[in-house]
Every structure is written in structure tokens, then in C-alpha cells.
Design a protein around this motif. Structure first.
Motif, PDB file in Angstrom:
ATOM      1  N   ALA A   1     -26.938 -17.711 -47.678  1.00 25.38           N
ATOM      2  CA  ALA A   1     -28.243 -18.333 -47.410  1.00 25.38           C
ATOM      3  C   ALA A   1     -28.687 -18.022 -45.987  1.00 25.38           C
ATOM      4  O   ALA A   1     -29.858 -17.687 -45.748  1.00 25.38           O
ATOM      5  N   ALA A   2     -27.766 -18.122 -45.039  1.00 24.87           N
ATOM      6  CA  ALA A   2     -28.098 -17.792 -43.650  1.00 24.87           C
ATOM      7  C   ALA A   2     -28.449 -16.313 -43.528  1.00 24.87           C
ATOM      8  O   ALA A   2     -29.392 -15.944 -42.811  1.00 24.87           O
TER       9      ALA A   2
ATOM     10  N   MET B   1     -31.910 -14.941 -41.961  1.00 28.60           N
ATOM     11  CA  MET B   1     -31.842 -14.243 -40.682  1.00 28.60           C
ATOM     12  C   MET B   1     -32.126 -12.749 -40.766  1.00 28.60           C
ATOM     13  O   MET B   1     -32.457 -12.136 -39.752  1.00 28.60           O
ATOM     14  N   GLN B   2     -32.005 -12.163 -41.926  1.00 27.37           N
ATOM     15  CA  GLN B   2     -32.088 -10.712 -42.031  1.00 27.37           C
ATOM     16  C   GLN B   2     -33.216 -10.285 -42.969  1.00 27.37           C
ATOM     17  O   GLN B   2     -33.345 -10.824 -44.061  1.00 27.37           O
TER      18      GLN B   2
ATOM     19  N   PHE C   1     -23.062 -13.320 -31.107  1.00 22.84           N
ATOM     20  CA  PHE C   1     -21.746 -13.555 -31.707  1.00 22.84           C
ATOM     21  C   PHE C   1     -21.831 -14.646 -32.777  1.00 22.84           C
ATOM     22  O   PHE C   1     -21.347 -14.480 -33.899  1.00 22.84           O
ATOM     23  N   LEU C   2     -22.497 -15.754 -32.436  1.00 25.18           N
ATOM     24  CA  LEU C   2     -22.619 -16.868 -33.381  1.00 25.18           C
ATOM     25  C   LEU C   2     -23.469 -16.484 -34.589  1.00 25.18           C
ATOM     26  O   LEU C   2     -23.135 -16.834 -35.725  1.00 25.18           O
ATOM     27  N   ALA C   3     -24.544 -15.748 -34.363  1.00 27.38           N
ATOM     28  CA  ALA C   3     -25.403 -15.324 -35.474  1.00 27.38           C
ATOM     29  C   ALA C   3     -24.629 -14.429 -36.434  1.00 27.38           C
ATOM     30  O   ALA C   3     -24.744 -14.566 -37.657  1.00 27.38           O
TER      31      ALA C   3
ATOM     32  N   THR D   1     -28.865  -4.668 -36.971  1.00 28.75           N
ATOM     33  CA  THR D   1     -29.763  -5.707 -37.469  1.00 28.75           C
ATOM     34  C   THR D   1     -30.896  -5.907 -36.474  1.00 28.75           C
ATOM     35  O   THR D   1     -30.844  -5.420 -35.341  1.00 28.75           O
ATOM     36  N   ASN D   2     -31.901  -6.679 -36.882  1.00 32.08           N
ATOM     37  CA  ASN D   2     -32.988  -6.971 -35.962  1.00 32.08           C
ATOM     38  C   ASN D   2     -32.494  -7.804 -34.784  1.00 32.08           C
ATOM     39  O   ASN D   2     -33.010  -7.669 -33.670  1.00 32.08           O
ATOM     40  N   PHE D   3     -31.485  -8.649 -34.968  1.00 27.86           N
ATOM     41  CA  PHE D   3     -30.899  -9.406 -33.858  1.00 27.86           C
ATOM     42  C   PHE D   3     -30.322  -8.454 -32.814  1.00 27.86           C
ATOM     43  O   PHE D   3     -30.470  -8.664 -31.616  1.00 27.86           O
ATOM     44  N   ASP D   4     -29.625  -7.421 -33.276  1.00 28.92           N
ATOM     45  CA  ASP D   4     -29.010  -6.462 -32.360  1.00 28.92           C
ATOM     46  C   ASP D   4     -30.065  -5.728 -31.549  1.00 28.92           C
ATOM     47  O   ASP D   4     -29.907  -5.515 -30.344  1.00 28.92           O
TER      48      ASP D   4
END
Length: 171
Positions: free
Chosen positions: A93-94, A98-99, A82-84, A41-44
Motif C-alpha cells: 500500500a505504501a 509513494m511510487q 532510508f525510511l521511505a 525512484t522519484n524519491f531518489d
């Protein structure tokens, strides 16, 4: 914190502090799991880049307080990731907030010029990705997808199972 600022002291400090930071990251990965440095993901992806920057900061720390703060920042990144992941898994919805969605750049051997424009992908870059994927005949390219991480997936062959392109957006 350190004895002096001779070249030897500076070199040893850089080596020791960067090694300690790497050991800390390995420990955090063992706690958080293998996914920690994936690029799913973009978070990663942001996590991986930020960790690299923090390792550089740790290697250049001028005192123990600064070094400890850098290690705690690394731990904070792992906690946020971890929380994301937990929040994304628990709430559609999250997940939507987020993605990003993957986007088609090509379908059935045809370039999608509007998608290329909107995603700011040059046709020459897409052609390079086709070569990289050994796509020898454009008529065999079923789809090219710009993934949420910025990677480009080239799907070619005789058929295409719809589940593979289930959440891909057409622009």
C-alpha cells in the motif's frame, strides 16, 4: 564567523565549505549505501537535486550555525530516503502511494498518442530517444516506457519477455 569579506576570504570560504560538505555527503553515502544517489525512484531523484542545492547553500554559509544546519539537513534527507525505502519494501500500500507507475509511450512500433498527450511527452522528444537507443526500424521497437524517474526506456529487438514490462501501465 570569518575574518573579513575580502575576495580571498570569500574564495577560501567557498572552497573549504564546499569541500567539507562533499566529504560529509561521501560519509553519509558510505553509511546509507550506494543506492543513496541512484535514480531508481522519484524519491531518489529529488534527493539528488536537493543535495546539490544544499551543497551550494553550505558553500555560501555565512556562519558555523548556518553551515551546521545545512549539514544536518543533508543528514535528514538521507534519513528520510532510508525510511521511505524501508516503508516501501514493507508495505505494498505504501509502495502504491509513494511510487508512480511506468507508462507505455509506444507498443509494437506504434506511437500511443493518448499516452504521449497525458504524459506531456512530445513525439519529437520520443523520436530523439529512439535515435539515442539506436532503434533503426520502428517495427523492431517492442515498447518505449516512460519510467517513474522520467527516464525513457526503449526496448527493441526480436522479442520481449513479459516480466520486463510487468508493471507498466497503458493509458
Amino acid at each position: 564567523m570569518f575574518v573579513d569579506n575580502t575576495w580571498l576570504d570569500i574564495a577560501l570560504r567557498g572552497v573549504l565549505l564546499s569541500a567539507a560538505a562533499i566529504v560529509w555527503i561521501v560519509l553519509l553515502i558510505r553509511i546509507n549505501g550506494l543506492r543513496s544517489l541512484s535514480k531508481m525512484t522519484n524519491f531518489d531523484f529529488v534527493m539528488t537535486v536537493a543535495l546539490g542545492s544544499l551543497v551550494a547553500g553550505a558553500a555560501q554559509a555565512s556562519d558555523w550555525k548556518e553551515f551546521g544546519q545545512t549539514l544536518m539537513a543533508m543528514g535528514g534527507l538521507f534519513l528520510v530516503q532510508f525510511l521511505a525505502a524501508r516503508i516501501r519494501k514493507a508495505s505494498d500500500a505504501a509502495e502504491d502511494v509513494m511510487q508512480n507507475e511506468p507508462v507505455f509511450l509506444m507498443r509494437d512500433g506504434k506511437f500511443l498518442d493518448d499516452a504521449l498527450d497525458k504524459t506531456r511527452v512530445a513525439k519529437s522528444d520520443l523520436i530523439a530517444k529512439l535515435r539515442e537507443a539506436n532503434a533503426l526500424d520502428l517495427s523492431c521497437v517492442r515498447a518505449v516506457v516512460l519510467e517513474t524517474t522520467g527516464d525513457v526506456s526503449v526496448l527493441h529487438g526480436d522479442g520481449l519477455d513479459e516480466i520486463v514490462i510487468e508493471n507498466v501501465k497503458e493509458l
